[in-house]
Write a protein that holds these residues in place. Structure first.
Motif, PDB file in Angstrom:
ATOM      1  N   VAL A  77       0.835  -1.203   0.000  1.00 44.37           N
ATOM      2  CA  VAL A  77       0.000   0.000   0.000  1.00 44.37           C
ATOM      3  C   VAL A  77       0.871   1.254   0.000  1.00 44.37           C
ATOM      4  O   VAL A  77       0.664   2.173  -0.788  1.00 44.37           O
ATOM      5  CB  VAL A  77      -0.966   0.009   1.209  1.00 44.37           C
ATOM      6  CG1 VAL A  77      -1.629   1.368   1.374  1.00 44.37           C
ATOM      7  CG2 VAL A  77      -2.017  -1.085   1.058  1.00 44.37           C
ATOM      8  N   PHE A  78       1.858   1.293   0.876  1.00 44.04           N
ATOM      9  CA  PHE A  78       2.677   2.497   0.988  1.00 44.04           C
ATOM     10  C   PHE A  78       3.698   2.649  -0.129  1.00 44.04           C
ATOM     11  O   PHE A  78       4.381   3.667  -0.211  1.00 44.04           O
ATOM     12  CB  PHE A  78       3.321   2.574   2.370  1.00 44.04           C
ATOM     13  CG  PHE A  78       2.325   2.965   3.424  1.00 44.04           C
ATOM     14  CD1 PHE A  78       1.888   4.268   3.529  1.00 44.04           C
ATOM     15  CD2 PHE A  78       1.780   2.018   4.265  1.00 44.04           C
ATOM     16  CE1 PHE A  78       0.938   4.644   4.479  1.00 44.04           C
ATOM     17  CE2 PHE A  78       0.834   2.369   5.214  1.00 44.04           C
ATOM     18  CZ  PHE A  78       0.420   3.683   5.318  1.00 44.04           C
ATOM     19  N   SER A  79       3.784   1.677  -1.026  1.00 47.33           N
ATOM     20  CA  SER A  79       4.655   1.833  -2.193  1.00 47.33           C
ATOM     21  C   SER A  79       3.858   2.255  -3.433  1.00 47.33           C
ATOM     22  O   SER A  79       4.430   2.375  -4.511  1.00 47.33           O
ATOM     23  CB  SER A  79       5.417   0.537  -2.464  1.00 47.33           C
ATOM     24  OG  SER A  79       4.527  -0.480  -2.873  1.00 47.33           O
ATOM     25  N   LEU A  80       2.555   2.488  -3.292  1.00 47.35           N
ATOM     26  CA  LEU A  80       1.743   2.936  -4.424  1.00 47.35           C
ATOM     27  C   LEU A  80       2.253   4.273  -4.961  1.00 47.35           C
ATOM     28  O   LEU A  80       2.681   5.145  -4.197  1.00 47.35           O
ATOM     29  CB  LEU A  80       0.272   3.065  -4.007  1.00 47.35           C
ATOM     30  CG  LEU A  80      -0.435   1.762  -3.693  1.00 47.35           C
ATOM     31  CD1 LEU A  80      -1.800   2.031  -3.077  1.00 47.35           C
ATOM     32  CD2 LEU A  80      -0.568   0.901  -4.941  1.00 47.35           C
ATOM     33  N   LYS A  81       2.176   4.422  -6.281  1.00 48.97           N
ATOM     34  CA  LYS A  81       2.691   5.618  -6.934  1.00 48.97           C
ATOM     35  C   LYS A  81       1.948   6.866  -6.456  1.00 48.97           C
ATOM     36  O   LYS A  81       0.728   6.944  -6.527  1.00 48.97           O
ATOM     37  CB  LYS A  81       2.538   5.460  -8.450  1.00 48.97           C
ATOM     38  CG  LYS A  81       3.111   6.604  -9.245  1.00 48.97           C
ATOM     39  CD  LYS A  81       2.948   6.360 -10.733  1.00 48.97           C
ATOM     40  CE  LYS A  81       3.476   7.530 -11.526  1.00 48.97           C
ATOM     41  NZ  LYS A  81       3.234   7.342 -12.955  1.00 48.97           N
ATOM     42  N   ASN A  82       2.721   7.815  -5.957  1.00 43.79           N
ATOM     43  CA  ASN A  82       2.200   9.120  -5.548  1.00 43.79           C
ATOM     44  C   ASN A  82       1.088   9.001  -4.488  1.00 43.79           C
ATOM     45  O   ASN A  82       0.092   9.717  -4.545  1.00 43.79           O
ATOM     46  CB  ASN A  82       1.717   9.919  -6.760  1.00 43.79           C
ATOM     47  CG  ASN A  82       1.708  11.415  -6.493  1.00 43.79           C
ATOM     48  OD1 ASN A  82       2.303  11.889  -5.537  1.00 43.79           O
ATOM     49  ND2 ASN A  82       1.017  12.150  -7.327  1.00 43.79           N
ATOM     50  N   LEU A  83       1.262   8.112  -3.534  1.00 48.31           N
ATOM     51  CA  LEU A  83       0.307   7.981  -2.432  1.00 48.31           C
ATOM     52  C   LEU A  83       0.313   9.269  -1.627  1.00 48.31           C
ATOM     53  O   LEU A  83       1.363   9.798  -1.276  1.00 48.31           O
ATOM     54  CB  LEU A  83       0.689   6.804  -1.531  1.00 48.31           C
ATOM     55  CG  LEU A  83      -0.237   6.527  -0.353  1.00 48.31           C
ATOM     56  CD1 LEU A  83      -1.574   6.009  -0.843  1.00 48.31           C
ATOM     57  CD2 LEU A  83       0.410   5.534   0.596  1.00 48.31           C
ATOM     58  N   ARG A  84      -0.863   9.809  -1.350  1.00 52.03           N
ATOM     59  CA  ARG A  84      -0.962  11.082  -0.645  1.00 52.03           C
ATOM     60  C   ARG A  84      -2.322  11.209   0.021  1.00 52.03           C
ATOM     61  O   ARG A  84      -3.244  10.457  -0.285  1.00 52.03           O
ATOM     62  CB  ARG A  84      -0.740  12.238  -1.613  1.00 52.03           C
ATOM     63  CG  ARG A  84      -1.797  12.297  -2.712  1.00 52.03           C
ATOM     64  CD  ARG A  84      -1.348  13.171  -3.880  1.00 52.03           C
ATOM     65  NE  ARG A  84      -2.343  13.213  -4.928  1.00 52.03           N
ATOM     66  CZ  ARG A  84      -2.498  12.275  -5.870  1.00 52.03           C
ATOM     67  NH1 ARG A  84      -1.737  11.195  -5.878  1.00 52.03           N
ATOM     68  NH2 ARG A  84      -3.418  12.414  -6.811  1.00 52.03           N
ATOM     69  N   ARG A  85      -2.437  12.187   0.899  1.00 49.11           N
ATOM     70  CA  ARG A  85      -3.713  12.484   1.540  1.00 49.11           C
ATOM     71  C   ARG A  85      -4.645  13.121   0.511  1.00 49.11           C
ATOM     72  O   ARG A  85      -4.206  13.846  -0.375  1.00 49.11           O
ATOM     73  CB  ARG A  85      -3.517  13.474   2.677  1.00 49.11           C
ATOM     74  CG  ARG A  85      -2.672  12.959   3.800  1.00 49.11           C
ATOM     75  CD  ARG A  85      -2.428  14.051   4.810  1.00 49.11           C
ATOM     76  NE  ARG A  85      -1.534  13.571   5.848  1.00 49.11           N
ATOM     77  CZ  ARG A  85      -1.520  14.040   7.065  1.00 49.11           C
ATOM     78  NH1 ARG A  85      -2.319  15.019   7.429  1.00 49.11           N
ATOM     79  NH2 ARG A  85      -0.683  13.558   7.949  1.00 49.11           N
ATOM     80  N   THR A  86      -5.935  12.878   0.672  1.00 54.42           N
ATOM     81  CA  THR A  86      -6.899  13.564  -0.184  1.00 54.42           C
ATOM     82  C   THR A  86      -6.966  15.025   0.244  1.00 54.42           C
ATOM     83  O   THR A  86      -6.561  15.392   1.346  1.00 54.42           O
ATOM     84  CB  THR A  86      -8.308  12.940  -0.075  1.00 54.42           C
ATOM     85  OG1 THR A  86      -8.732  13.015   1.284  1.00 54.42           O
ATOM     86  CG2 THR A  86      -8.327  11.512  -0.542  1.00 54.42           C
ATOM     87  N   ASP A  87      -7.468  15.873  -0.638  1.00 53.62           N
ATOM     88  CA  ASP A  87      -7.595  17.293  -0.337  1.00 53.62           C
ATOM     89  C   ASP A  87      -8.728  17.525   0.660  1.00 53.62           C
ATOM     90  O   ASP A  87      -9.679  16.742   0.744  1.00 53.62           O
ATOM     91  CB  ASP A  87      -7.884  18.080  -1.621  1.00 53.62           C
ATOM     92  CG  ASP A  87      -6.702  18.041  -2.582  1.00 53.62           C
ATOM     93  OD1 ASP A  87      -5.557  17.958  -2.112  1.00 53.62           O
ATOM     94  OD2 ASP A  87      -6.942  18.088  -3.809  1.00 53.62           O
ATOM     95  N   GLY A  88      -8.628  18.612   1.381  1.00 54.67           N
ATOM     96  CA  GLY A  88      -9.701  19.030   2.281  1.00 54.67           C
ATOM     97  C   GLY A  88      -9.751  18.249   3.574  1.00 54.67           C
ATOM     98  O   GLY A  88      -8.825  17.531   3.937  1.00 54.67           O
ATOM     99  N   PRO A  89     -10.883  18.348   4.280  1.00 57.85           N
ATOM    100  CA  PRO A  89     -11.034  17.709   5.601  1.00 57.85           C
ATOM    101  C   PRO A  89     -10.874  16.190   5.569  1.00 57.85           C
ATOM    102  O   PRO A  89     -10.444  15.595   6.551  1.00 57.85           O
ATOM    103  CB  PRO A  89     -12.448  18.101   6.027  1.00 57.85           C
ATOM    104  CG  PRO A  89     -12.777  19.319   5.243  1.00 57.85           C
ATOM    105  CD  PRO A  89     -12.030  19.182   3.942  1.00 57.85           C
ATOM    106  N   SER A  90     -11.210  15.557   4.438  1.00 58.27           N
ATOM    107  CA  SER A  90     -11.076  14.096   4.359  1.00 58.27           C
ATOM    108  C   SER A  90      -9.626  13.650   4.442  1.00 58.27           C
ATOM    109  O   SER A  90      -9.342  12.509   4.798  1.00 58.27           O
ATOM    110  CB  SER A  90     -11.684  13.574   3.056  1.00 58.27           C
ATOM    111  OG  SER A  90     -13.057  13.820   3.034  1.00 58.27           O
TER     112      SER A  90
END
Length: 128
Positions: A77-90
């Motif tokens: 999971v943590f090696s997925l390409k460009n893994l990042r938080r979604t925008d906003g409160p989510s």
């Protein structure tokens, strides 16, 4: 809970008989004398070195799953390409830090604003 009838020595510290002791598993898991490179994911650690199992997720999912599959799943999971938080409160992680017998511990708020030891509120996204 079974009180000890004799004093015990642990790493140079005396634990008196019939004394209640708080064991910090968090501090143990980052002790380099016990776990070399404790902040690094090392998939070939011995079973004893992988994690300290309690009554939570390990009992629910099974020790073999947690030890043999869980680390590989997290690494994938943590090696997925460009893994990042979604925008906003989510993409925000609702948490607070609390001292538990001298060990700082993060606690999280779930969707119903109840306290949880596991983060449940933050969504992630990645590029396919």
């Amino acid at each position: 809970e079974t009180p000890s009838t004799t004093s015990t020595q642990v790493r140079g510290q005396t634990l008196p008989s019939k004394e209640r002791v708080f064991l910090s598993l968090k501090k143990t898991m980052v002790d380099e004398e016990i776990y070399p490179e404790p902040h690094k994911v090392v998939l070939n650690r011995t079973k004893e070195q992988k994690l300290l199992l309690g009554d939570g997720t390990a009992k629910l999912l099974g020790e073999d799953y947690i030890l043999d599959v869980g680390a590989h799943v997290l690494k994938a999971v943590f090696s997925l390409k460009n893994l990042r938080r979604t925008d906003g409160p989510s993409g925000m992680l609702r948490r607070y830090l609390q001292d538990c017998h001298g060990t700082p511990q993060w606690f999280y708020m779930d969707q119903k604003q109840k306290v949880s030891p596991w983060p449940t509120s933050m969504l992630l996204q990645y590029d396919v």
